[in-house]
Structures are given as C-alpha cells and as structure tokens.
Scaffold this active site. Structure first.
Site, mmCIF file in Angstrom:
data_model
loop_
_atom_site.group_PDB
_atom_site.id
_atom_site.type_symbol
_atom_site.label_atom_id
_atom_site.label_comp_id
_atom_site.label_asym_id
_atom_site.label_seq_id
_atom_site.Cartn_x
_atom_site.Cartn_y
_atom_site.Cartn_z
ATOM 1 N NE ARG A 1 -2.623 -1.635 3.116
ATOM 2 C CZ ARG A 1 -2.986 -2.781 3.700
ATOM 3 N NH1 ARG A 1 -3.926 -3.520 3.164
ATOM 4 N NH2 ARG A 1 -2.429 -3.154 4.812
ATOM 5 C CD GLU B 1 1.670 -10.422 16.920
ATOM 6 O OE1 GLU B 1 1.028 -10.672 17.939
ATOM 7 O OE2 GLU B 1 1.213 -9.790 15.948
#
Ligand SMILES: *[C@@H]1O[C@H](CO)[C@@H](O)[C@H](O)[C@H]1NC(C)=O
Length: 165
Positions: free
Chosen positions: A50, A87
């Site tokens: 993006r 993560e």
C-alpha cells in the site's frame, strides 16, 4: 475501524474507502506534499503493497524518484535484502541495487505503522546504500503497538492516530 482526520474532516473505514473519495485522497496526498516539498528529497521509497498507492503521487508532486521496496523475488534486477522479524516469523524487503545513490535524501512511505518492523527494514535498506532517511510518512498510526519507539529516533509523520474506544 473508522478513521477520522481532524485536519481534513474526512472519515474513512480503511484506506480503500479513502481512495473512493477523490477529494479525500487528494487532500491526503496534498498534506504530505505540503510537508515534503522544498526539502531536497530526491527519493520516495514506498513499501509493498500500500506504500505503492501513496508514494508515487507524493514523489511526482515533489519532483523525486519513486523506489519500490518489495517482497522477496519480485524485483527483476540485482537487489539488496533486509530481513525483519514479525510477530509470527520473518519477512524480507528488497530494493534494486543502484536505485538510490549515497547521500540522497529519502522519504519512506507506507499506509500504516503498526509494530514498526517493516519501516525499520525499509530505513535499514536505504541507510545501507548510504542514503539519508529524512522521515517516515504513514497515513495511519496504531499507537498502542508502539511502533514509533522502534524507529531509533527517526521522525515519523502520520495523519491519523487510531485508538480503540
Ligand atoms: C540536496 O541533496 C543533495 C544530495 O541528494 C546534496 O548533494 C545537495 O547539496 C542538497 N542541496 C541542498 C540545497 O541542500
């Protein structure tokens, strides 16, 4: 999630709904352009995917080149790579060798900062080739994830902070 720009008076649910409103999209780009024009920035580095929406119009308006920082094995030429920890696991960003010259002043653009890992990898790539990262620019910040603290003191400019209420 609904985001609200206090300055521009715009509400949107995610960046794709922002893009459906040409005035809101233009106002978003203009806020960045106002901040970065005349700052001698010659590189706008956009992070896949993006960052490729917001980076190019900013680059064109300030007279800088656009350099895509891509996921592995997407760029056709010789690349340098920077791994980073997510993560759950690892990811990697790549940049074309020779796209940025030592001493160039660069802006890093993405839509959103969460934990800051991707922005750090982007800055590392640019600094490894000798560029000076002037700032990171994102539309949205999720401050609870404290990504800003991971940027080693590099300035971060965001248009909207999202806090869950
Ligand atoms: C602009 O940046 C370039 C490096 O890309 C540098 O060589 C030049 O001196 C800078 N110009 C000004 C006016 O700061």
């Amino acid at each position: 999630m609904v985001f609200f720009f206090a300055t521009a008076g715009i509400m949107f649910q995610d960046i794709t709904t922002l893009l459906l409103d040409p005035k809101a999209f233009k106002d978003t780009i203009d806020l960045f352009v106002e901040r970065y024009k005349g700052k001698n920035i010659s590189v706008v580095a956009g992070i896949e995917a993006r960052g490729f929406i917001f980076g190019p119009p900013i680059a064109l308006a300030i007279g800088a080149k656009f350099v895509p920082l891509r996921k592995p094995k997407k760029l056709p030429g010789k690349v340098i790579s920077q791994e980073y920890i997510l993560e759950y696991g690892r990811d990697c960003l790549e940049m074309h060798v020779g796209a940025v010259e030592p001493g160039e002043r660069a802006l890093v653009v993405d839509d959103l900062i969460a934990t800051g890992g991707t922005l750090c990898a982007a800055m590392d790539l640019l600094e490894r080739v000798g560029a000076e990262v002037v700032e990171c620019a994102c539309v949205i910040e999720l401050p609870e994830l404290k990504g800003r603290e991971r940027l080693n003191g590099k300035p971060l400019y965001v248009l909207v902070e999202y806090v869950e209420i």
